[in-house]
Motif scaffolding. Structure first.
Motif, PDB file in Angstrom:
ATOM      1  N   ASP A   1       0.842  -1.204   0.000  1.00  0.00           N
ATOM      2  CA  ASP A   1       0.000   0.000   0.000  1.00  0.00           C
ATOM      3  C   ASP A   1       0.876   1.253   0.000  1.00  0.00           C
ATOM      4  N   THR A   2       0.356   2.315  -0.593  1.00  0.00           N
ATOM      5  CA  THR A   2       1.011   3.611  -0.523  1.00  0.00           C
ATOM      6  C   THR A   2       0.385   4.381   0.631  1.00  0.00           C
ATOM      7  N   VAL A   3       1.240   4.866   1.543  1.00  0.00           N
ATOM      8  CA  VAL A   3       0.741   5.528   2.742  1.00  0.00           C
ATOM      9  C   VAL A   3       1.408   6.886   2.921  1.00  0.00           C
ATOM     10  N   LYS A   4       0.796   7.700   3.779  1.00  0.00           N
ATOM     11  CA  LYS A   4       1.330   8.999   4.143  1.00  0.00           C
ATOM     12  C   LYS A   4       1.464   9.039   5.656  1.00  0.00           C
TER      13      LYS A   4
ATOM     14  N   LEU B   1      -3.701   5.681   4.706  1.00  0.00           N
ATOM     15  CA  LEU B   1      -3.674   5.109   3.365  1.00  0.00           C
ATOM     16  C   LEU B   1      -3.988   6.173   2.318  1.00  0.00           C
ATOM     17  N   LEU B   2      -3.311   6.090   1.179  1.00  0.00           N
ATOM     18  CA  LEU B   2      -3.584   6.996   0.059  1.00  0.00           C
ATOM     19  C   LEU B   2      -4.381   6.249  -1.003  1.00  0.00           C
ATOM     20  N   ASP B   3      -5.399   6.914  -1.568  1.00  0.00           N
ATOM     21  CA  ASP B   3      -6.159   6.280  -2.649  1.00  0.00           C
ATOM     22  C   ASP B   3      -5.465   6.545  -3.980  1.00  0.00           C
ATOM     23  N   LYS B   4      -6.112   6.171  -5.077  1.00  0.00           N
ATOM     24  CA  LYS B   4      -5.492   6.293  -6.405  1.00  0.00           C
ATOM     25  C   LYS B   4      -5.285   7.741  -6.821  1.00  0.00           C
TER      26      LYS B   4
ATOM     27  N   ALA C   1     -11.893   2.482  -0.643  1.00  0.00           N
ATOM     28  CA  ALA C   1     -11.606   3.793  -0.073  1.00  0.00           C
ATOM     29  C   ALA C   1     -12.918   4.481   0.250  1.00  0.00           C
ATOM     30  N   LYS C   2     -13.067   4.932   1.482  1.00  0.00           N
ATOM     31  CA  LYS C   2     -14.327   5.568   1.879  1.00  0.00           C
ATOM     32  C   LYS C   2     -14.496   6.952   1.259  1.00  0.00           C
ATOM     33  N   SER C   3     -13.393   7.565   0.817  1.00  0.00           N
ATOM     34  CA  SER C   3     -13.495   8.906   0.245  1.00  0.00           C
ATOM     35  C   SER C   3     -14.172   8.906  -1.124  1.00  0.00           C
TER      36      SER C   3
END
Length: 103
Positions: A10-13, A73-76, A96-98
């Motif tokens: 996963d790509t995270v911040k 977590l970062l989305d696409k 992703a909830k966003s």
């Protein structure tokens, strides 16, 4: 055993701590410790003694684990998001909830 919503790859911040704002890919997750190693973030110096594999020895840099609660977590689209689960075609998927996209 706790359920973690961040997985390897996963790509995270980083949202808290000394490395706040840094982004990277999750290399490894330690479920028992609630920690994860993020590529290029939280670099520490490790002193290594000379050995057969490394006859020179010296100081090496490597990533140290970060607390999972400090990661988001970062989305696409590259925005931070929360993670939800739902059933699609008989399979449990993360989304992703966003923006409701499947991760």
């Amino acid at each position: 055993m706790t359920k973690l919503k961040i997985k390897t790859g996963d790509t995270v911040k980083v949202i808290a701590g000394d490395h706040k704002g840094s982004e990277g890919k999750v290399v490894k997750v330690f479920i028992e410790k609630n920690k994860a190693i993020v590529e290029g973030v939280n670099m520490v110096k490790k002193h290594e003694k000379p050995s057969a594999a490394n006859p020179q020895g010296g100081i090496k840099e490597k990533e140290a684990p970060l607390q999972i609660s400090n990661l988001s977590l970062l989305d696409k689209d590259g925005k931070t998001t929360r993670v939800g689960y739902r059933m699609e075609d008989g399979k449990k998927v993360r989304f992703a909830k966003s923006n409701n996209e499947i991760l």
